[in-house]
Design a protein around this motif. Structure first.
Motif, PDB file in Angstrom:
ATOM      1  N   LYS A 130      14.752   2.214   1.745  1.00 42.94           N
ATOM      2  CA  LYS A 130      13.673   2.377   2.728  1.00 42.94           C
ATOM      3  C   LYS A 130      13.651   1.094   3.549  1.00 42.94           C
ATOM      4  O   LYS A 130      13.189   0.064   3.079  1.00 42.94           O
ATOM      5  CB  LYS A 130      12.315   2.560   2.046  1.00 42.94           C
ATOM      6  N   SER A 190       4.766  -2.287  -0.253  1.00 45.23           N
ATOM      7  CA  SER A 190       5.183  -0.918  -0.015  1.00 45.23           C
ATOM      8  C   SER A 190       4.168   0.144  -0.412  1.00 45.23           C
ATOM      9  O   SER A 190       3.554   0.062  -1.466  1.00 45.23           O
ATOM     10  CB  SER A 190       6.470  -0.664  -0.799  1.00 45.23           C
ATOM     11  N   TYR A 234       5.386   3.103  -0.897  1.00 42.70           N
ATOM     12  CA  TYR A 234       6.287   4.069  -1.508  1.00 42.70           C
ATOM     13  C   TYR A 234       6.152   4.086  -3.020  1.00 42.70           C
ATOM     14  O   TYR A 234       5.782   3.107  -3.644  1.00 42.70           O
ATOM     15  CB  TYR A 234       7.743   3.762  -1.144  1.00 42.70           C
TER      16      TYR A 234
END
Length: 102
Positions: free
Chosen positions: A76, A37, A39
């Motif tokens: 997500k 990820s 994020y």
């Protein structure tokens, strides 16, 4: 008012304590190729990897932490990302200091 009993109970478990430390330090597990990820936050796959737990146990502990308002979560795609709720932790510490007149 902050629920110091619920938070204290959540913090008393060594696994949940370790998870909170991971979130505070934004630690990632050894998840090469998992969610990979971009994020912020710590992915549930990072927690599974770092602690060697199955997903259902991680979910249980994350629910306890979320119910105590010690973490926030964001979905997500198929992954969830977790963040330490610093405000709750700060208020908890302040309340404990008041309760015990420290």
């Amino acid at each position: 008012m902050i629920d110091t009993i619920r938070i204290s109970n959540a913090l008393s478990d060594p696994i949940r304590h370790r998870i909170l430390l991971m979130l505070a330090k934004n630690e990632r597990g050894e998840t090469q190729g998992c969610c990979n990820s971009p994020y912020e936050g710590v992915c549930n796959c990072d927690i599974v990897s770092a602690l060697g737990l199955i997903q259902s146990r991680v979910s249980y502990h994350m629910k306890e932490l979320a119910d105590a308002k010690l973490i926030t979560e964001e979905s997500k795609g198929k992954w969830k990302y977790y963040y330490l709720n610093q405000e709750t932790l700060r208020r908890y510490i302040e309340q404990v200091e008041l309760d015990f007149k420290l």
